[in-house]
Design an enzyme around this catalytic site. Structure first.
Site, mmCIF file in Angstrom:
data_model
loop_
_atom_site.group_PDB
_atom_site.id
_atom_site.type_symbol
_atom_site.label_atom_id
_atom_site.label_comp_id
_atom_site.label_asym_id
_atom_site.label_seq_id
_atom_site.Cartn_x
_atom_site.Cartn_y
_atom_site.Cartn_z
ATOM 1 N N GLU A 1 -7.158 2.830 -0.590
ATOM 2 C CA GLU A 1 -5.765 2.926 -0.121
ATOM 3 C C GLU A 1 -5.668 3.696 1.186
ATOM 4 O OE1 GLU A 1 -3.080 1.649 -1.283
ATOM 5 O OE2 GLU A 1 -3.506 1.065 -3.347
ATOM 6 N N LEU B 1 0.835 -1.207 0.000
ATOM 7 C CA LEU B 1 0.000 0.000 0.000
ATOM 8 C C LEU B 1 0.869 1.256 0.000
ATOM 9 C CD1 LEU B 1 -2.875 -0.904 2.503
ATOM 10 C CD2 LEU B 1 -2.734 -1.294 0.050
HETATM 11 P P1 TGC Z 1 -0.200 -1.922 12.668
HETATM 12 O O1 TGC Z 1 -0.090 -2.657 13.962
HETATM 13 O O2 TGC Z 1 -0.029 -0.456 12.673
HETATM 14 O O3 TGC Z 1 0.849 -2.513 11.626
HETATM 15 C C1 TGC Z 1 1.024 -3.901 11.420
HETATM 16 C C2 TGC Z 1 2.436 -4.101 10.897
HETATM 17 O O4 TGC Z 1 2.581 -3.435 9.637
HETATM 18 C C3 TGC Z 1 3.588 -2.407 9.727
HETATM 19 N N1 TGC Z 1 3.091 -1.261 8.923
HETATM 20 C C4 TGC Z 1 3.532 -0.981 7.706
HETATM 21 N N2 TGC Z 1 4.489 -1.543 6.961
HETATM 22 C C5 TGC Z 1 4.715 -1.024 5.745
HETATM 23 N N3 TGC Z 1 4.005 0.022 5.244
HETATM 24 C C6 TGC Z 1 3.020 0.601 5.960
HETATM 25 N N4 TGC Z 1 2.311 1.615 5.437
HETATM 26 C C7 TGC Z 1 2.756 0.104 7.259
HETATM 27 N N5 TGC Z 1 1.867 0.427 8.225
HETATM 28 C C8 TGC Z 1 2.095 -0.407 9.240
HETATM 29 C C9 TGC Z 1 3.710 -2.111 11.199
HETATM 30 O O5 TGC Z 1 4.981 -1.599 11.511
HETATM 31 C C10 TGC Z 1 3.495 -3.490 11.791
HETATM 32 O O6 TGC Z 1 4.682 -4.241 11.580
HETATM 33 P P2 TGC Z 1 5.114 -5.372 12.621
HETATM 34 O O7 TGC Z 1 6.405 -5.873 12.064
HETATM 35 O O8 TGC Z 1 5.221 -4.680 13.941
HETATM 36 O O9 TGC Z 1 4.009 -6.395 12.620
HETATM 37 O O10 TGC Z 1 -1.576 -2.370 12.013
HETATM 38 P P3 TGC Z 1 -3.052 -1.951 12.368
HETATM 39 O O11 TGC Z 1 -3.875 -3.199 12.340
HETATM 40 O O12 TGC Z 1 -3.071 -1.098 13.612
HETATM 41 O O13 TGC Z 1 -3.498 -1.089 11.115
HETATM 42 C C11 TGC Z 1 -2.921 0.126 10.840
HETATM 43 C C12 TGC Z 1 -3.676 0.859 9.700
HETATM 44 C C13 TGC Z 1 -5.077 1.207 10.132
HETATM 45 C C14 TGC Z 1 -2.907 2.121 9.429
HETATM 46 C C15 TGC Z 1 -3.702 -0.024 8.444
HETATM 47 O O14 TGC Z 1 -4.382 -1.174 8.626
HETATM 48 C C16 TGC Z 1 -4.250 0.700 7.242
HETATM 49 O O15 TGC Z 1 -3.477 1.312 6.523
HETATM 50 N N6 TGC Z 1 -5.597 0.619 6.922
HETATM 51 C C17 TGC Z 1 -6.143 1.124 5.693
HETATM 52 C C18 TGC Z 1 -6.454 -0.042 4.768
HETATM 53 C C19 TGC Z 1 -6.155 0.254 3.328
HETATM 54 O O16 TGC Z 1 -5.513 1.216 2.984
HETATM 55 N N7 TGC Z 1 -6.605 -0.625 2.456
HETATM 56 C C20 TGC Z 1 -6.296 -0.512 1.091
HETATM 57 C C21 TGC Z 1 -6.714 -1.753 0.326
HETATM 58 S S1 TGC Z 1 -6.009 -1.844 -1.306
HETATM 59 C C22 TGC Z 1 -6.763 -0.655 -2.183
HETATM 60 O O17 TGC Z 1 -7.524 0.118 -1.727
HETATM 61 C C23 TGC Z 1 -6.377 -0.601 -3.607
HETATM 62 S S2 TGC Z 1 -7.166 0.619 -4.526
HETATM 63 C C24 TGC Z 1 -5.998 0.727 -5.741
HETATM 64 C C25 TGC Z 1 -6.448 1.379 -6.971
HETATM 65 O O18 TGC Z 1 -7.468 1.004 -7.576
HETATM 66 O O19 TGC Z 1 -5.687 2.271 -7.392
HETATM 67 P P1 FAD Z 2 -14.743 1.526 6.371
HETATM 68 O O1 FAD Z 2 -13.468 0.985 6.839
HETATM 69 O O2 FAD Z 2 -15.989 0.844 6.792
HETATM 70 O O3 FAD Z 2 -14.845 3.062 6.715
HETATM 71 C C1 FAD Z 2 -16.077 3.803 6.686
HETATM 72 C C2 FAD Z 2 -15.826 5.162 7.351
HETATM 73 O O4 FAD Z 2 -15.403 4.964 8.697
HETATM 74 C C3 FAD Z 2 -14.713 5.952 6.663
HETATM 75 O O5 FAD Z 2 -15.049 7.310 6.666
HETATM 76 C C4 FAD Z 2 -13.511 5.720 7.571
HETATM 77 O O6 FAD Z 2 -12.570 6.780 7.513
HETATM 78 C C5 FAD Z 2 -14.192 5.639 8.934
HETATM 79 N N1 FAD Z 2 -13.362 4.902 9.889
HETATM 80 C C6 FAD Z 2 -12.988 3.577 9.844
HETATM 81 N N2 FAD Z 2 -12.211 3.296 10.899
HETATM 82 C C7 FAD Z 2 -12.072 4.445 11.626
HETATM 83 C C8 FAD Z 2 -11.369 4.790 12.809
HETATM 84 N N3 FAD Z 2 -10.611 3.901 13.472
HETATM 85 N N4 FAD Z 2 -11.467 6.053 13.251
HETATM 86 C C9 FAD Z 2 -12.205 6.982 12.583
HETATM 87 N N5 FAD Z 2 -12.882 6.724 11.442
HETATM 88 C C10 FAD Z 2 -12.820 5.464 10.977
HETATM 89 N N6 FAD Z 2 -9.327 -2.879 -1.739
HETATM 90 C C11 FAD Z 2 -8.449 -3.866 -2.084
HETATM 91 O O7 FAD Z 2 -8.056 -4.664 -1.259
HETATM 92 N N7 FAD Z 2 -8.023 -3.973 -3.379
HETATM 93 C C12 FAD Z 2 -8.433 -3.135 -4.354
HETATM 94 O O8 FAD Z 2 -8.005 -3.261 -5.506
HETATM 95 C C13 FAD Z 2 -9.369 -2.113 -4.022
HETATM 96 N N8 FAD Z 2 -9.858 -1.298 -4.996
HETATM 97 C C14 FAD Z 2 -10.858 -0.425 -4.690
HETATM 98 C C15 FAD Z 2 -11.486 0.276 -5.709
HETATM 99 C C16 FAD Z 2 -12.547 1.142 -5.417
HETATM 100 C C17 FAD Z 2 -13.243 1.851 -6.528
HETATM 101 C C18 FAD Z 2 -12.935 1.363 -4.076
HETATM 102 C C19 FAD Z 2 -14.029 2.328 -3.747
HETATM 103 C C20 FAD Z 2 -12.327 0.663 -3.061
HETATM 104 C C21 FAD Z 2 -11.292 -0.260 -3.349
HETATM 105 N N9 FAD Z 2 -10.706 -1.034 -2.349
HETATM 106 C C22 FAD Z 2 -9.805 -2.012 -2.667
HETATM 107 C C23 FAD Z 2 -11.200 -0.958 -0.976
HETATM 108 C C24 FAD Z 2 -10.706 0.252 -0.198
HETATM 109 O O9 FAD Z 2 -9.374 0.115 0.157
HETATM 110 C C25 FAD Z 2 -11.608 0.402 1.029
HETATM 111 O O10 FAD Z 2 -12.867 0.840 0.554
HETATM 112 C C26 FAD Z 2 -11.040 1.389 2.029
HETATM 113 O O11 FAD Z 2 -9.884 0.878 2.641
HETATM 114 C C27 FAD Z 2 -12.076 1.728 3.122
HETATM 115 O O12 FAD Z 2 -12.678 0.594 3.636
HETATM 116 P P2 FAD Z 2 -14.283 0.497 3.715
HETATM 117 O O13 FAD Z 2 -14.841 0.875 2.411
HETATM 118 O O14 FAD Z 2 -14.626 -0.829 4.270
HETATM 119 O O15 FAD Z 2 -14.719 1.612 4.741
#
Ligand code: TGC
Ligand code: FAD
Length: 388
Positions: free
Chosen positions: A367, A243
């Site tokens: 992301e 990510l």
């Molecule tokens: P936490 O305990 O903070 O971390 C677990 C382990 O991961 C390490 N870490 C990282 N390592 C590399 N890069 C980063 N950005 C990292 N952030 C944390 C951390 O040091 C730890 O390592 P270790 O060795 O101690 O185990 O984990 P947490 O469960 O508290 O979660 C932290 C949080 C909320 C920031 C994380 O889960 C998060 O970033 N949530 C957001 C989820 C997200 O971004 N999902 C994206 C899905 S993919 C997508 O959306 C693709 S769209 C692409 C497109 O179409 O362009």
């Molecule tokens: P939620 O996690 O349910 O969040 C809902 C709301 O609650 C948000 O406003 C959020 O900020 C808030 N919230 C959540 N937790 C907290 C907190 N602790 N404190 C305060 N506020 C909080 N994922 C993949 O794995 N692969 C992909 O290729 C991918 N592509 C995507 C493409 C599209 C078009 C979209 C829309 C999403 C995609 N995603 C993908 C998923 C994307 O990463 C998630 O939608 C995103 O991480 C948010 O998760 P969620 O939608 O479940 O929202």
């Protein structure tokens, strides 16, 4: 409309190398000449422009920053500029390239075996194989650590069960990087299309990112061989490190979308006449342009600095969060303002602004949402985890 004029108020061009400018200009021209004539139609039809995939391969932008075989090994800044230019076309185009390069090729390159690299990286670089990244689940988005998808060791392989949601490129993919818990630890698996029990289903009805494929991945007793496991990734840091790569590209990309909206209203204001004068001659219109240009320029500088830090191996995940959060927020504000400045014309697909505006709603969410990146920065500042 006149040809696109990219805003560069602080002459940031001067800070780029000749090679970076060349890469940027090549992709910029390709987007203008080849992609923009296709995108409105594709967006209306709700489909990705599959016809350009081989050309993306020829341009060398798919994983073009990775140090592998004869890949072009673009600098982090050149790669960022590519993302900026692609998203000037459409966020869906940049998404396709981000997922392929940063979320599928990167984990294979960083965590994969030599055999996995040889099988997938050259084909993916050429656009002949497509990948997707399955982290998010129906009940776990912002908290991927809570994922329920499970892998169980079974003889010389593994059996996977679970579901992933919102997966970009899901229905196009030949291979999915699926993150699942094995004995409670997050591991990555390469699941190939055609594997029994593995299916994808496109998610329709999107108001945003319509020129991009988004799918569910369904895994029902999917048996994969031992060679499907990414050997080098263990724990949540595996997917989170991917990510960080993709968020870096998004920071640049969102600025590209904002640049497109800014240029559209800059031109529109000069020709649209109300009260006997071009609307660009009114102070309120000029103030909006000034605000847009200010935020675009600030975000360009942030991205360039981050690119240089990345090239020196000094960029942190928190700095990437800072740039992603800022760029997405400002780009969406710029797109919303630009939509308003186009008046009624702004709601039609004669103009690209509203398409960018709708896309940026997703870009701000995926992301890591804006608020998740706020909490990442909050933790960097205070040392206190406010996620839970
Ligand atoms: P936490 O305990 O903070 O971390 C677990 C382990 O991961 C390490 N870490 C990282 N390592 C590399 N890069 C980063 N950005 C990292 N952030 C944390 C951390 O040091 C730890 O390592 P270790 O060795 O101690 O185990 O984990 P947490 O469960 O508290 O979660 C932290 C949080 C909320 C920031 C994380 O889960 C998060 O970033 N949530 C957001 C989820 C997200 O971004 N999902 C994206 C899905 S993919 C997508 O959306 C693709 S769209 C692409 C497109 O179409 O362009
Ligand atoms: P939620 O996690 O349910 O969040 C809902 C709301 O609650 C948000 O406003 C959020 O900020 C808030 N919230 C959540 N937790 C907290 C907190 N602790 N404190 C305060 N506020 C909080 N994922 C993949 O794995 N692969 C992909 O290729 C991918 N592509 C995507 C493409 C599209 C078009 C979209 C829309 C999403 C995609 N995603 C993908 C998923 C994307 O990463 C998630 O939608 C995103 O991480 C948010 O998760 P969620 O939608 O479940 O929202």
């Amino acid at each position: 409309m006149s040809p696109y004029e990219a805003p560069d108020f602080l002459q940031i061009d001067d800070l780029l190398t000749e090679e970076e400018r060349l890469v940027r200009d090549t992709v910029r021209s390709w987007v203008s000449d080849r992609y923009l004539p296709l995108v409105e139609h594709a967006y209306r039809e709700g489909r990705f422009t599959n016809e350009v995939i081989p050309e993306l391969g020829e341009l060398g932008v798919l994983g073009g920053n990775l140090d592998y075989a004869d890949f072009p090994r673009m600098s982090a800044t050149a790669y960022g500029l590519v993302m900026q230019e692609l998203e000037r076309g459409d966020s869906g185009l940049r998404s396709f390239v981000s997922v392929q390069g940063a979320l599928v090729m990167y984990p294979i390159w960083r965590y994969g075996s030599d055999a996995q690299k040889a099988k997938w990286l050259p084909a993916m670089h050429a656009g002949k194989a497509i990948g997707c990244f399955g982290l998010t689940e129906p009940d776990h988005g912002s908290d991927p650590g809570g994922m329920e998808t499970k892998a169980v060791k079974d003889g010389d392989g593994y059996v996977l069960n679970g579901a992933k949601m919102w997966i970009t490129n899901g229905d196009l993919a030949h291979v999915a990087v699926v993150w699942a818990k094995l004995d409670g630890v997050v591991r990555g698996f390469l699941v190939e299309r055609g594997t029994k029990g593995f299916s994808t289903r496109e998610q329709k009805g999107k108001h945003s990112l319509r020129a991009s494929v988004t799918s569910e991945l369904i895994l029902q007793d999917v048996r994969v061989p031992a060679s499907a496991l990414l050997p080098g990734a263990s724990g949540l840091s595996g997917p989170l490190s991917c990510l960080t790569q993709a968020r870096y590209g998004i920071a640049w990309g969102a600025v590209g979308a904002a640049m497109a909206c800014y240029d559209e209203v800059r031109q529109y204001g000069a020709t649209r006449v109300q009260f006997g004068k071009p609307i660009a001659s009114f102070q309120l219109y000029q103030a909006k342009l000034a605000n847009m240009l200010t935020e675009i320029t600030k975000a360009q500088l942030v991205n360039l600095r981050l690119g240089r830090l990345k090239e020196a191996n000094k960029a942190t995940a928190q700095q990437v969060s800072f740039a992603k959060r800022n760029a997405c927020h400002e780009a969406l504000e710029i797109a919303r303002a630009a939509r308003d400045m186009l008046g009624a014309n702004g709601i039609t697909d004669e103009y690209q602004t509203m398409r960018h505006m709708c896309n940026l709603e997703s870009v701000k969410t995926y992301e890591g949402t804006h608020d998740i990146h706020t909490l990442i920065l909050g933790m960097a500042i205070t040392g206190i985890d406010a996620f839970r």
